[in-house]
Design an enzyme around this catalytic site. Structure first.
Site, short mmCIF file in Angstrom:
data_model
loop_
_atom_site.label_atom_id
_atom_site.label_comp_id
_atom_site.label_asym_id
_atom_site.label_seq_id
_atom_site.Cartn_x
_atom_site.Cartn_y
_atom_site.Cartn_z
CG HIS A 1 -1.58 1.32 1.52
ND1 HIS A 1 -2.68 1.60 0.70
CD2 HIS A 1 -1.29 2.51 2.24
CE1 HIS A 1 -2.91 2.96 1.10
NE2 HIS A 1 -2.28 3.27 2.02
CB CYS B 1 -3.81 2.78 -2.44
SG CYS B 1 -2.80 1.11 -2.40
#
Length: 614
Positions: free
Chosen positions: A34, A102
């Site tokens: 992430h 993301c």
């Protein structure tokens, strides 16, 4: 001034991918990545839409790596405008585990800021995962939840592949998996901390607890999606599959499905179990009413106010170009130090504006920015430093015409020399005794800034808003009718942007990233502008100027949550001033009289509401 750009890299598996991936998927995966981008003292990332936080305080823990991507020269106001545009692409509903996550967001942001991509090992992870036997077996379930993936389909998995199972990790924020039933749907959540954060950060939240083995859940689910999505600006809705998110089920003591829990300002408001559509509708309506009681202005009939134009007033005449340049050249002293190249560049600006005027009149293609010449802006800055203030009005008129062009406006929105700020300050410093033509042209420049969103945002940004206010306050009480009229136009243009900002739906989870710079306007700034407008209103006798001032006040106070502007107008006696002007026939036009009456009602109802709430 340059700003450093840093990529924060997290491992959502907290080391489990490195230790278990080889045996589970048949190849080594170092992390479930992430990423987020740190710029201007904030950490930006994609989860339930675009979010921001103080760096290092997101629910993802601490980054395993910080990648220095260099520095950017892009101003914060321009970046926030870019974020506003990005929010249309990176919505909660648009999230896709493999295609729009993301890391795609971080990559787009870094490309914009520094022209660099984030490391390939991060962006290539979804494709690498799908090329494993386990990834092939998981693909149908992932696409069932998120929709088809753009990644090339792998051969069908062998009957002896590992059985499909609910994923325990993701390539991005684990709370944004989306069910798809042919249309937009409400997101699922699997992370307890993010669910709690969502409940705490939203005024009104409804959580639907479901499970894969629950037939009534399948019946009520599309009804729930429809209700929540239809009221998306007033309520936050999420789903939780207690089979996949057992920790959430235990934390909220869910014993049966479907169960609906309603939260108001972070506290449980109500709950019920069962697939009762009528109860679901009434419970959602009651929660919304409790969270967002009707603003008193919403109950008024405001026909004249609603008919006001939302278009800024600009001064776009391009019919006196040659006389303006002739006047400017007559003011330039022979010893000014302008070179032959400078004179040629000034002529290019004149020709460019003339071509633009002709193109607008004949609806033919406009001249390119290249035709404006390579040094047009430095030359105008140089001339401004040569001429005394009282002789600058033709130069300011040229600037007024130039900023009507979107590309020129963009240049001044990113202007390190603060050309517009300095021009606004010059009017304030010279006061009403200074050059009246220069002040008038500066006011027209300020109005024309609102012809393009980027420059309009800039003049109200933290860098420029104080000088914009000083310009407005100084000129509203001018003794020159034309100057007061233009100042009233500027007041109206500012008020239109304030009203637009207030009416735009806010990001209740992360209000600091709602995308409009005006949401950061200090209340004191608004009150000072309103005080100046009210003072000008009391002394004004021109009905046309009064119309713009009344409209400006109405825009400033309409639907304001704090009622502070309306209370201030009441204290300053604006309702009495309006009644007297109508009674004395200073204001005679029926539409303006109607607007004055509506403004009085807006002030009265807001003051009464404020008194009840205090």
């Amino acid at each position: 001034m340059s700003e450093r750009v840093t990529l924060f890299v997290y491992d959502l598996s907290h080391g489990m991918a490195r230790t278990m991936s080889l045996g589970l998927v048949g190849r080594q995966i170092d992390a479930i990545y992430h990423t987020s981008v740190v710029i201007f003292g904030r950490e930006f990332f994609y989860g339930q839409g675009i979010m921001s936080a103080i760096p290092g305080t997101t629910p993802h823990g601490q980054p395993i790596e910080r990648v220095d991507l260099g520095e950017t020269e892009i101003p914060q106001e321009v970046f926030m405008e870019f974020m506003d545009n990005m929010r249309e692409t990176y919505t909660a509903d648009a999230y896709h585990l493999l295609d729009n996550n993301c890391n795609n967001f971080s990559n787009d942001v870094c490309q914009f800021l520094v022209g660099r991509s984030i490391p390939d090992r991060i962006t290539s992870l979804p494709a690498d995962f799908l090329n494993t036997p386990f990834g092939q077996s998981m693909r149908p379930m992932i696409e069932g939840m998120f929709g088809p993936s753009r990644h090339e389909a792998s051969p069908s998995p062998s009957p002896f592949s590992l059985p499909a199972a609910a994923p325990t990790n993701s390539f991005s924020t684990p709370s944004t998996a989306i069910t798809t039933t042919g249309g937009a749907t409400v997101p699922f959540m699997t992370d307890l901390s993010l669910l709690r954060s969502t409940i705490q950060n939203n005024t009104a939240t409804v959580v639907y607890f479901t499970s894969a083995t629950c037939p009534p859940c399948r019946v009520i689910a599309p009804i729930y999606d429809e209700l929540v999505l239809a009221k998306g600006s007033q309520i936050k809705g999420v789903k939780v599959d207690i089979g996949m998110a057992q920790a959430i089920g235990r934390a909220y003591e869910v014993r049966s499905t479907p169960t609906f829990m309603f939260f108001l300002r972070g506290e449980k408001f109500s709950q019920f179990s069962g697939a009762d559509q009528a109860e679901l509708r009434s419970s959602i309506d009651l929660l919304i009413y409790s969270a967002h009681p009707a603003h008193p202005h919403a109950l008024l009939s405001l026909r004249q106010y609603k008919e006001l134009s939302g278009t800024p007033i600009v001064f776009n005449a391009l019919d006196k170009i040659d006389p303006v340049f002739a006047k400017l050249k007559s003011f330039l002293p022979t010893e000014a130090g302008l070179s032959e190249a400078d004179i040629k560049q000034l002529d290019k600006i004149q020709v460019w504006l003339s071509k633009r005027a002709t193109a607008k009149a004949t609806q033919t293609p406009e001249p390119t920015m290249g035709e404006l010449g390579p040094s047009w802006k430095p030359l105008l800055t140089k001339i401004g430093s040569i001429l005394p203030y009282e002789n600058q009005f033709p130069l300011l008129d040229i600037l007024r015409m130039l900023v009507l062009h979107a590309r020129v406006a963009e240049v001044y929105a990113k202007d390190g020399n603060q050309t517009l700020i300095n021009a606004f300050k010059a009017v304030a410093s010279h006061g009403n005794e200074g050059s009246k033509p220069a002040a008038l042209m500066t006011l027209r420049i300020a109005c024309n800034a609102f012809s393009t969103p980027l420059l309009g945002t800039y003049v109200l940004s933290s860098a420029a808003r104080e000088s914009t206010k000083q310009l407005l306050v100084t000129t509203l009480l001018s003794t020159v009718d034309q100057q007061r009229q233009t100042a009233a136009s500027l007041a109206f243009d500012i008020s239109v942007r304030v009203a637009e900002s207030r009416s735009r739906a806010k990001d209740t989870v992360h209000p600091s990233l709602s995308g409009d710079i005006l949401e950061d306007l200090e209340e004191d700034w608004n009150m000072e502008c309103l005080s100046a407008i009210a003072a000008a209103l009391e002394k004004e006798t021109s009905e046309e100027i009064l119309h713009r001032l009344v409209a400006s006040i109405a825009n400033f106070i309409y639907m304001e949550e704090s009622y502070s502007g309306a209370v201030l107008m009441n204290i300053l006696g604006v309702p009495d001033v309006l009644r007297e002007m109508v009674s004395n026939k200073i204001i005679k036009s029926a539409n303006i009289v109607g607007l004055c009456q509506e403004l009085q009602e807006m002030i009265r109802t807001a003051v009464e509401a404020q008194a009840k709430s205090s």
